[in-house]
Design an enzyme around this catalytic site. Structure first.
Site, PDB file in Angstrom:
ATOM      1  N   HIS A  39       0.888  -1.164   0.000  1.00  0.00           N
ATOM      2  CA  HIS A  39       0.000   0.000   0.000  1.00  0.00           C
ATOM      3  C   HIS A  39       0.920   1.206   0.000  1.00  0.00           C
ATOM      4  CE1 HIS A  39      -3.026   2.931   1.099  1.00  0.00           C
ATOM      5  NE2 HIS A  39      -2.240   3.315   2.101  1.00  0.00           N
ATOM      6  N   CYS A 109      -4.392   2.232  -4.760  1.00  0.00           N
ATOM      7  CA  CYS A 109      -3.548   3.223  -4.092  1.00  0.00           C
ATOM      8  C   CYS A 109      -2.261   3.484  -4.869  1.00  0.00           C
ATOM      9  CB  CYS A 109      -3.230   2.779  -2.665  1.00  0.00           C
ATOM     10  SG  CYS A 109      -2.320   1.213  -2.568  1.00  0.00           S
TER      11      CYS A 109
END
Length: 168
Positions: A39, A109
């Protein structure tokens, strides 16, 4: 470059969502080693910005439940003012990066941070991050898991949604 124009530092925060499990399980499940399930977020102007199932969110750096990042990459500096940047994020949040547009493999993301990094610095994020979805999907097990994984919307708790008319 004009020395009188303020410059702002831009960083990429990288988190391992698997907390080390990707390294252990990927050879068995995928037949290839994946170091982590990444992430990413952009840190600029004293805040951390990321995209997930809720849309574009912000928090203080390291302020989500993920805690501090595993790795910080210095992306460089920008002359883009915070006001212009926030207008840019609001526009993205109303169009390209609404929460309902999140897709784990194609629009996540990492695609967000890559686009924002290019806007701010002209640089992309490292390819070992952007190439991860295709690495997973290139395996037979990745193809089997795709329908399940496509339904996952990751939204690290602890951020304030900054698009869609909420918490602007």
């Amino acid at each position: 470059m004009d020395k009188n124009i303020p410059r702002y530092n831009v960083q990429l925060y990288i988190y391992d969502l698997s907390r080390g499990m990707a390294r252990s399980l990927s050879p068995i499940m995928l037949g290839k080693l994946l170091i982590s399930c990444r992430h990413t977020a952009i840190v600029a102007y004293g805040d951390e910005f990321f995209f997930g199932g809720e849309g574009i969110s912000s928090c203080s750096p390291g302020g989500t439940m993920l805690g501090p990042p595993d790795t910080v990459v210095e992306l460089g500096e920008t002359e883009v003012t915070e006001e212009i940047f926030m207008d840019y994020l609001s526009s993205l949040g109303e169009t390209t990066y609404r929460g309902d547009r999140y897709r784990l493999f194609e629009h996540n993301c990492n695609t967000f941070t890559n686009e924002v990094a290019q806007f701010l610095t002209g640089r992309t994020i490292p390819s070992y991050i952007t190439d991860l979805p295709s690495e997973v999907l290139s395996t037979p097990f990745g193809q089997i898991l795709r329908p399940i994984l496509d339904s996952i919307h990751i939204a690290p708790p602890g951020g304030n949604v900054i698009n869609g008319g909420r918490n602007i």
